[in-house]
Scaffold this active site. Structure first.
Site, PDB file in Angstrom:
ATOM      1  N   ARG A 170      17.566  24.282 108.510  1.00 11.59           N
ATOM      2  CA  ARG A 170      18.881  24.890 108.261  1.00 11.59           C
ATOM      3  C   ARG A 170      19.399  25.606 109.504  1.00 11.59           C
ATOM      4  O   ARG A 170      20.572  25.537 109.833  1.00 11.59           O
ATOM      5  CB  ARG A 170      18.782  25.910 107.121  1.00 11.59           C
ATOM      6  CG  ARG A 170      18.517  25.318 105.761  1.00 11.59           C
ATOM      7  CD  ARG A 170      18.554  26.408 104.689  1.00 11.59           C
ATOM      8  NE  ARG A 170      18.100  25.907 103.406  1.00 11.59           N
ATOM      9  CZ  ARG A 170      18.865  25.249 102.547  1.00 11.59           C
ATOM     10  NH1 ARG A 170      20.128  25.000 102.853  1.00 11.59           N
ATOM     11  NH2 ARG A 170      18.381  24.840 101.395  1.00 11.59           N
TER      12      ARG A 170
ATOM     13  N   THR B  52      -0.320  33.242 103.217  1.00 13.36           N
ATOM     14  CA  THR B  52       0.666  32.226 102.892  1.00 13.36           C
ATOM     15  C   THR B  52       2.062  32.749 103.198  1.00 13.36           C
ATOM     16  O   THR B  52       2.227  33.824 103.779  1.00 13.36           O
ATOM     17  CB  THR B  52       0.521  31.771 101.429  1.00 13.36           C
ATOM     18  OG1 THR B  52       1.361  30.629 101.200  1.00 13.36           O
ATOM     19  CG2 THR B  52       0.866  32.875 100.448  1.00 13.36           C
TER      20      THR B  52
ATOM     21  N   GLY C  29      11.822  21.885 107.972  1.00 10.49           N
ATOM     22  CA  GLY C  29      11.422  23.287 108.055  1.00 10.49           C
ATOM     23  C   GLY C  29      10.939  23.629 109.446  1.00 10.49           C
ATOM     24  O   GLY C  29      10.615  22.738 110.246  1.00 10.49           O
ATOM     25  N   ALA C  30      10.878  24.930 109.749  1.00  8.13           N
ATOM     26  CA  ALA C  30      10.478  25.349 111.097  1.00  8.13           C
ATOM     27  C   ALA C  30       9.668  26.633 111.063  1.00  8.13           C
ATOM     28  O   ALA C  30       9.612  27.360 112.050  1.00  8.13           O
ATOM     29  CB  ALA C  30      11.720  25.521 111.972  1.00  8.13           C
ATOM     30  N   GLY C  31       9.006  26.907 109.940  1.00  5.48           N
ATOM     31  CA  GLY C  31       8.184  28.111 109.818  1.00  5.48           C
ATOM     32  C   GLY C  31       6.740  27.872 110.204  1.00  5.48           C
ATOM     33  O   GLY C  31       6.415  26.915 110.919  1.00  5.48           O
ATOM     34  N   GLY C  32       5.839  28.737 109.709  1.00  7.64           N
ATOM     35  CA  GLY C  32       4.430  28.650 110.069  1.00  7.64           C
ATOM     36  C   GLY C  32       3.787  27.345 109.641  1.00  7.64           C
ATOM     37  O   GLY C  32       3.002  26.750 110.395  1.00  7.64           O
ATOM     38  N   ALA C  33       4.100  26.872 108.434  1.00  9.83           N
ATOM     39  CA  ALA C  33       3.530  25.604 107.976  1.00  9.83           C
ATOM     40  C   ALA C  33       4.035  24.442 108.834  1.00  9.83           C
ATOM     41  O   ALA C  33       3.284  23.516 109.155  1.00  9.83           O
ATOM     42  CB  ALA C  33       3.872  25.367 106.508  1.00  9.83           C
TER      43      ALA C  33
ATOM     44  N   LYS D 164       2.667  33.903 107.916  1.00  6.17           N
ATOM     45  CA  LYS D 164       1.716  33.218 108.798  1.00  6.17           C
ATOM     46  C   LYS D 164       1.964  33.490 110.285  1.00  6.17           C
ATOM     47  O   LYS D 164       1.016  33.465 111.079  1.00  6.17           O
ATOM     48  CB  LYS D 164       1.746  31.709 108.534  1.00  6.17           C
ATOM     49  CG  LYS D 164       1.211  31.320 107.164  1.00  6.17           C
ATOM     50  CD  LYS D 164       1.171  29.814 106.993  1.00  6.17           C
ATOM     51  CE  LYS D 164       0.615  29.439 105.637  1.00  6.17           C
ATOM     52  NZ  LYS D 164       0.471  27.971 105.489  1.00  6.17           N
TER      53      LYS D 164
END
Length: 287
Positions: free
Chosen positions: A156, A66, A131-135, A70
């Site tokens: 952001r 998590t 958002g722009a992460g793994g999820a 990721k």
């Protein structure tokens, strides 16, 4: 009963105190009579490589991954499933005699949650991803493969939003994919034209349950389906704001359930009963 033949499963991330994964997986292991135990391991920044080495040396059968690891964990694995490679994020690891293979079960989890729990068909709909992460990458792939008309990423950091938009545009060249920074002036009109908004950030997650949402409430509208991937608390500040404007809202419990089922199958070859897991979550208390 735990004994010398018990097989170990787990969760790695930071923080992990909010997670219901141990509760769900251990309940399924008991019902199925499998000699496994699922534990949560808090892995602090800078310790990920050591944690992966521990998975090998302790012969841990598999783990969920998590936030915030990721994407970072990919370089530490031996093999990557094609879907996880396409997404660029891994949330499940299977250990086959020291060979670690990464999978992404989030994509399946997201699709099932939206279609089965919300009764929402993504095809030809305008989608906003926060958002722009793994999820967010998994969400992007899921909605692209489900035939979304267009996608806008709000983040952001301009650079990360552009990287995710470029990645999706390269993979799904037939779609309209854009991005804006996290500014009301930039995203207000985008959300007004959207059918579905999915917040992939951890903002509002326990214990920081009163933190203001990333998206200002005045940008929401009643014809919007709002999904917050946070599931503890059950109603985040963002979902309350959606309810206040009579918009449909859904937390991330469905994704937790469906991605967890796929992970469980990869590790054990057995499938938990989703109805049992839903019953457990219905009875649980925020902590």
């Amino acid at each position: 009963m735990v004994n010398t033949k018990t097989t170990l499963l787990g969760l790695i991330g930071y923080p992990i105190g909010h997670s219901y994964s141990p509760l769900l997986h251990n309940s399924a292991l008991r019902r199925l009579g499998l000699n496994y135990v699922y534990l949560a391991f808090s892995v602090k920044p800078g310790e990920l490589a050591d944690a992966v080495a521990g998975i090998r040396s302790l012969n841990i059968r598999g783990v969920n991954v998590t936030i915030p690891y990721k994407e970072e964990i990919i370089s530490l694995l031996d093999k990557i499933d094609p879907l996880a490679e396409r997404v660029g994020a891994v949330n499940t690891i299977v250990n086959d005699e020291g060979i670690l293979k990464g999978y992404n079960t989030d994509v399946i989890g997201i699709k099932r949650m939206i279609e089965e729990d919300a009764g929402f068909m993504i095809e030809e709909k305008n989608v906003v991803i926060v958002g722009a992460g793994g999820a967010a990458r998994a969400v992007g792939v899921a909605v692209c493969e489900s035939g979304a008309a267009g996608i806008t990423i709000i983040n952001r950091t301009h650079k990360k939003a552009k990287l995710l938009a470029d990645f999706l545009e390269k993979t799904y060249s037939n779609l309209s994919i854009g991005y804006v920074e996290l500014s009301v002036d930039q995203y207000y009109n985008v959300i007004k034209e959207a059918d579905l908004l999915i917040d992939t950030t951890p903002i509002g997650m326990a214990p920081e349950i009163k933190v203001s949402p990333v998206i200002e409430p005045q940008a929401l509208h009643r014809d919007l389906l709002v999904i917050d991937l946070v599931y503890n608390p059950a109603e985040t500040v963002l979902l309350k704001a959606a309810r206040d404007v009579n918009a449909s809202g859904l937390n991330g419990e469905g994704m937790l359930l469906y991605q967890g089922i796929e992970s469980f199958k990869l590790w054990t070859g057995h499938e938990p009963e989703v109805t049992k897991w839903k019953e457990i979550l219905k009875k649980r208390k925020n902590f």
